[in-house]
Design a protein around this motif. Sequence first.
Motif, short mmCIF file in Angstrom:
data_model
loop_
_atom_site.label_atom_id
_atom_site.label_comp_id
_atom_site.label_asym_id
_atom_site.label_seq_id
_atom_site.Cartn_x
_atom_site.Cartn_y
_atom_site.Cartn_z
N HIS A 150 0.85 -1.19 0.00
CA HIS A 150 0.00 0.00 0.00
C HIS A 150 0.89 1.24 0.00
N GLU A 151 0.31 2.35 -0.34
CA GLU A 151 1.06 3.61 -0.40
C GLU A 151 0.61 4.53 0.73
N ARG A 152 1.57 5.21 1.31
CA ARG A 152 1.21 6.24 2.27
C ARG A 152 2.31 7.30 2.30
N CYS A 186 8.60 0.26 4.85
CA CYS A 186 8.72 1.00 3.60
C CYS A 186 9.69 0.25 2.69
N ILE A 187 9.28 -0.03 1.45
CA ILE A 187 10.09 -0.84 0.54
C ILE A 187 10.57 -0.04 -0.67
N THR A 188 10.44 1.28 -0.64
CA THR A 188 10.92 2.10 -1.75
C THR A 188 11.78 3.24 -1.23
N ARG A 189 12.61 3.76 -2.14
CA ARG A 189 13.52 4.86 -1.81
C ARG A 189 13.60 5.84 -2.97
N ASP A 190 13.90 7.10 -2.64
CA ASP A 190 14.10 8.14 -3.66
C ASP A 190 15.55 8.09 -4.12
N MET A 191 15.85 7.22 -5.08
CA MET A 191 17.22 7.07 -5.58
C MET A 191 17.18 6.66 -7.05
N ASP A 192 18.31 6.80 -7.71
CA ASP A 192 18.45 6.33 -9.09
C ASP A 192 19.09 4.95 -9.14
N TRP A 193 19.81 4.56 -8.08
CA TRP A 193 20.61 3.33 -8.10
C TRP A 193 19.89 2.23 -7.33
N GLU A 248 14.34 -1.05 -9.95
CA GLU A 248 13.17 -0.17 -10.07
C GLU A 248 11.93 -0.84 -9.48
N TYR A 249 11.10 -0.02 -8.85
CA TYR A 249 9.82 -0.52 -8.35
C TYR A 249 8.97 -0.93 -9.55
N PRO A 250 8.38 -2.16 -9.52
CA PRO A 250 7.72 -2.68 -10.72
C PRO A 250 6.28 -2.23 -10.92
N GLY A 251 5.68 -1.56 -9.96
CA GLY A 251 4.28 -1.16 -10.11
C GLY A 251 4.10 -0.16 -11.23
N ARG A 262 4.14 3.94 -10.37
CA ARG A 262 5.29 4.74 -9.92
C ARG A 262 6.54 4.34 -10.70
N ASP A 263 7.18 5.27 -11.37
CA ASP A 263 8.42 5.00 -12.08
C ASP A 263 9.57 5.86 -11.55
N ASP A 264 9.33 6.50 -10.40
CA ASP A 264 10.34 7.39 -9.84
C ASP A 264 10.98 6.82 -8.57
N LEU A 265 10.76 5.53 -8.31
CA LEU A 265 11.27 4.92 -7.08
C LEU A 265 12.09 3.68 -7.40
N VAL A 266 13.04 3.38 -6.51
CA VAL A 266 13.73 2.08 -6.54
C VAL A 266 13.38 1.34 -5.26
#
Length: 707
Positions: free
Chosen positions: A125-127, A235-242, A245-248, A251-255
């Motif tokens: 889920h997202e929060r 929390c399973i995502t981060r604001d990074m380029d490395w 990638e999150y597969p959902g 969202r294409d701006d998270l890893v």
Amino acid sequence: MSHEQLPTDQPAVVTVGLPYANGDLHIGHLLGYFSGDVYARGLRRIGQQTAFVCGSDMHGTPIAVNAAEQGREPEELALSYHEQFEERFPRLNVEFDNYGHTHDETNTEMTHEFVETWIDEGLVHEREIEVAFDTETGDPLPDRFVEGTCPYCGEKARGDECDEGCQRHLEPGEIEDPVSVTTGNPAEYREQPHKFFRLSEFQEYLQGFIDRVEGSERARNQPREWIEGTLEDICITRDMDWGVEYPGEDRDDLVLYVWVDAPIEYVSSTKQYSDRVGREAFDWEAVWKLDGERRFGAWDDDWGETSGEIVHVIGTDIIQHHCVYWPAMLRAAGFNEPRAVIATGFVGIDGKSLSTSRNRAVWAKEYLDAGFHPDLLRYYLTTGSDVESDIDFSWDRFAERVNGELVGTLGNFCYRSLLFAARNYGGTPDTETSDEIRAHIEDAVERFETAVREYDIRALGEVAIDLAAVGNEYIQRNEPWNLVDDDPDRAAQVIRDCVQLTRACAVLMQPVMPGKAQHLWEHVGASGDVSDVELSAALDAPAAEFGEPGELFEQVDEETIAELNAQLRERVADTDDGDGDGTADDDSDGSDEEVDLEPVTTDRIGFEEFQELDMRVGEIREAEPIEGADELVRLEVDIGVETRQVVAGLRQLHDVASLPGTRVVLLANMETAELFGVESNGMVLAAGDEADLLTTQGDAPLGSTVR
């Protein structure tokens, strides 16, 4: 997993914590890799089909930070260390069946499969969460770019983990007094949307898992605090380029957080091994995957009986990840749970904690460059203490154990037995092994099997040494050199027994010292690879003919050790001088003005909390150094109502012989602990770096309560 006695009919996988591709390997890392390799070899030796897999951990903010500082791409930096690890492990006789890395295509696809299943099951889920930003530059700061204070124990912590204190995982925003690692500027948290895994849904499952998982005691008990408390979603995502990638689709701006894709590499590496050798030789799905009906929410008692055996060998600092997050992640994706988790202790250097920042470490390359055989270090580290206990490495102790146990006991017995047999009989005398020696070997074989089943890596390494000690006593007692002329039949019998013992030693020592075991195997006239034979080969008849053997081990000379000690001291001193954070100058008089005192904590405790401390006046009755521990002393402390055994770090700061008769203050309701195999039932109180023992001004009776 099954609960059948090992070996089982199911395939097994042994893993070790992934080496982080951001720095060189040192002996603190090697304890884990050696332990995993030893255990995998031990499993195979008792007849368990086993794959030993691992891979380099390529993602996360430390790699991104390090790469930026060096002007390199994170992938380039991580791959350079990955290639170094691939080269280094075989030289240390650590032989993985497959060694991959978390950035390869297999692990990316496997990670996406896991996360997509979680999404389909409604477990993501997202929060809005708080994300750190540099207050002056405005840049976002991922976890490891932030430092501050742990809200639970007050120690210095990173943005996602209290690595220097209670080892808790920290959610974004939990850390107190945050600052940017790169600029030192204060950090502030702002709300950003992120993805969460519903860990809280798995509390019932995890409570059952922790009751049935096997392995080391600490790995089974430490997670109960989290599992029996309130489980928070992670929390399973981060604001990074490395990263992966999150597969959902939304969202294409998270890893993905590194602790998502890192353990999944265990599965990916097993699949790569299976793909390489063929599913008929090793079926990765038979180990890792459950059938289609056994998914999230099905907590039936026999859910894993047909699955393979998974054993994780890890460091104490990542127990939470492997015994809380990882089983839930597996279960949510329809994968098998671990059968056992073995947590190793930490490695110190000469009585002090290992510190890579201060260069207080013995590096893998440094050890190999010194010309030592890798099996010597494998033996020293894996048998230095019980698997969960901390190990204190010193070059002096290393030399002492090699020269005493390997050269003096194992090597001496095998060499003189085979030399006498070759010169007098051309090989093995033509007679049968005596009942006495057969019984000793059968007992050693049983001890070996028990050690594997009880996850006792130290005991695995000691079996061959103990058997060689039996041989030394046997040959000295019977003196075959005096029987050759007067009683040749008896002489032949004794030497036949000694050759049989030597062959058994080669079989039993192989998991810990595979290279030296192969040498001994060849010296005793056996053909092929000793790693391919079954445990029962210890009792098979030795070769009828073999030549004179070579020495199995060489003495470690004092000059070499003195040189290595000097190099280590100089390296640490240079680092201390360079960072301005070393010890006081030698001419310091020790006055209060010269001491770098810690500030008084602002956290207060109530009177009732203080009253819970049971401090008693005591007197040391006995004191003796603990073998293998440069700092530790075993004390017998009389506290009036009873005498307590206590372990204290006083060896290098006090004359041990003068300690008996010393009045002390003992914290009597301290939890018991085990250090270097010795139970400590209390804590002796002392002040300062010099361990100034606390006592009473007058003659308070023993057992008096300190208030």
